[in-house]
Design an enzyme around this catalytic site. Structure first.
Site, PDB file in Angstrom:
ATOM      1  N   ASP A  16      -0.687  -8.345  -8.805  1.00  0.00           N
ATOM      2  CA  ASP A  16       0.104  -9.057  -7.809  1.00  0.00           C
ATOM      3  C   ASP A  16      -0.258  -8.496  -6.438  1.00  0.00           C
ATOM      4  O   ASP A  16      -0.718  -7.351  -6.320  1.00  0.00           O
ATOM      5  CB  ASP A  16       1.597  -8.890  -8.071  1.00  0.00           C
ATOM      6  CG  ASP A  16       2.444  -9.709  -7.101  1.00  0.00           C
ATOM      7  OD1 ASP A  16       2.307 -10.943  -7.092  1.00  0.00           O
ATOM      8  OD2 ASP A  16       3.219  -9.109  -6.337  1.00  0.00           O
TER       9      ASP A  16
ATOM     10  N   GLU B  34       0.946  -8.424  -2.040  1.00  0.00           N
ATOM     11  CA  GLU B  34       1.874  -8.739  -0.953  1.00  0.00           C
ATOM     12  C   GLU B  34       1.038  -8.912   0.311  1.00  0.00           C
ATOM     13  O   GLU B  34       0.010  -8.252   0.476  1.00  0.00           O
ATOM     14  CB  GLU B  34       2.918  -7.636  -0.769  1.00  0.00           C
ATOM     15  CG  GLU B  34       3.808  -7.395  -1.986  1.00  0.00           C
ATOM     16  CD  GLU B  34       4.628  -8.601  -2.397  1.00  0.00           C
ATOM     17  OE1 GLU B  34       4.875  -9.477  -1.537  1.00  0.00           O
ATOM     18  OE2 GLU B  34       5.029  -8.667  -3.570  1.00  0.00           O
TER      19      GLU B  34
ATOM     20  N   GLU C  76       9.667 -12.848   8.616  1.00  0.00           N
ATOM     21  CA  GLU C  76       9.940 -13.545   7.357  1.00  0.00           C
ATOM     22  C   GLU C  76       9.183 -12.919   6.183  1.00  0.00           C
ATOM     23  O   GLU C  76       9.661 -12.915   5.053  1.00  0.00           O
ATOM     24  CB  GLU C  76       9.614 -15.035   7.468  1.00  0.00           C
ATOM     25  CG  GLU C  76       8.185 -15.362   7.890  1.00  0.00           C
ATOM     26  CD  GLU C  76       8.012 -15.459   9.404  1.00  0.00           C
ATOM     27  OE1 GLU C  76       7.053 -16.135   9.827  1.00  0.00           O
ATOM     28  OE2 GLU C  76       8.838 -14.871  10.137  1.00  0.00           O
TER      29      GLU C  76
ATOM     30  N   HIS D 178      10.383  -7.910  -3.371  1.00  0.00           N
ATOM     31  CA  HIS D 178       9.075  -8.038  -4.002  1.00  0.00           C
ATOM     32  C   HIS D 178       8.290  -6.744  -3.795  1.00  0.00           C
ATOM     33  O   HIS D 178       8.358  -6.123  -2.733  1.00  0.00           O
ATOM     34  CB  HIS D 178       8.293  -9.202  -3.386  1.00  0.00           C
ATOM     35  CG  HIS D 178       8.845 -10.543  -3.734  1.00  0.00           C
ATOM     36  ND1 HIS D 178       8.045 -11.655  -3.882  1.00  0.00           N
ATOM     37  CD2 HIS D 178      10.105 -10.961  -3.968  1.00  0.00           C
ATOM     38  CE1 HIS D 178       8.804 -12.700  -4.189  1.00  0.00           C
ATOM     39  NE2 HIS D 178      10.066 -12.299  -4.236  1.00  0.00           N
TER      40      HIS D 178
ATOM     41  N   ASP E 133       6.115  -6.129  -9.508  1.00  0.00           N
ATOM     42  CA  ASP E 133       5.956  -7.513  -9.957  1.00  0.00           C
ATOM     43  C   ASP E 133       4.844  -7.639 -10.993  1.00  0.00           C
ATOM     44  O   ASP E 133       4.928  -8.454 -11.913  1.00  0.00           O
ATOM     45  CB  ASP E 133       5.682  -8.427  -8.759  1.00  0.00           C
ATOM     46  CG  ASP E 133       6.935  -8.658  -7.918  1.00  0.00           C
ATOM     47  OD1 ASP E 133       7.990  -8.096  -8.267  1.00  0.00           O
ATOM     48  OD2 ASP E 133       6.853  -9.380  -6.912  1.00  0.00           O
TER      49      ASP E 133
END
Length: 232
Positions: free
Chosen positions: A7, A9, A52, A150, A155
């Site tokens: 995963d 980010e 965000e 997250h 994850d």
């Protein structure tokens, strides 16, 4: 078979718009079982972190400012990945960011044939249902109570459990694990042998004896207007 569950980010949704990868987490599976080997790294994106995006993963530019550049540590990642298939949730997104970072570093992109996507798998298994990682963990009874924000490695670990469940690997693995445990229980253990073939025996007679037939006839004679005497 070796597989990598991973995963990422990022600072945003589109690497073509200048967004960068800031974290990657990988979990190694062999024959659908976790080996305990993982890879995890943070990277300095050399740009700002949109609010965000920070709200999703909690990684501030202050935290990332002293982390290494992706280009300076590519070999470590490639050594861990090897040539194994790579499994991710919405895999096209993660592959897009990794390959964008490779391109910035002047390196060849990862082969998209290695990509396995659990979102696509979920759509086939559960059409019409929710396919987010949270929703699928709930469906398969995977504990995610510790997932406040997250995180790439967290994850990836959740996704590894989900992938095992979705592919039936846990049931397969339990049988293999039991056999392995039996073999390793003692260095002097006698190998398990197959059961002996079944011996065929003739069927036993079940016919009524003359005495039983006589008692039955006596009983029938006592019946008053039995049904089988009725006219059709």
């Amino acid at each position: 078979m070796r597989e990598i569950i991973f995963d990422t980010e990022t600072t945003g949704l589109d690497p073509k718009a200048g967004h960068r990868l800031v974290e990657i987490g990988c979990v190694e599976l062999i024959d659908r079982r976790e080996t305990g080997r993982t890879f995890h790294a943070y990277y300095n994106p050399q740009r700002d972190m949109p609010p965000e995006a920070e709200a999703v993963h909690g990684l501030s530019i202050q935290f990332l400012s002293n982390k290494p550049l992706f280009a300076d540590h590519i070999e470590e990642l490639l050594d861990f990945l090897g040539d194994a298939p790579m499994v991710a949730h919405n895999a096209a997104f993660d592959f897009g960011f990794i390959n964008a970072e490779f391109a910035r570093a002047g390196r060849a992109a990862l082969d998209m044939q290695r990509m396995r996507c659990t979102v696509q798998m979920a759509r086939k298994l559960h059409p019409g249902a929710k396919h987010s990682l949270d929703a699928l963990c709930t469906r398969y009874g995977i504990d995610r109570s510790h997932r406040i924000k997250h995180g790439a490695l967290l994850d990836a670990e959740l996704l590894a459990h989900l992938y095992i469940e979705m592919t039936g690997g846990r049931q397969i693995g339990l049988g293999l694990a039991a056999e392995a445990a039996q073999e390793q229980a003692s260095p002097l253990a006698v190998p398990t042998t197959r059961a002996a073939p079944r011996i065929f025996r003739e069927a036993r007679p079940h016919s009524a004896t003359p005495a039983e037939l006589a008692r039955h006839a006596e009983f029938v004679a006592t019946l008053n207007n039995p049904l089988w005497h009725d006219n059709p």
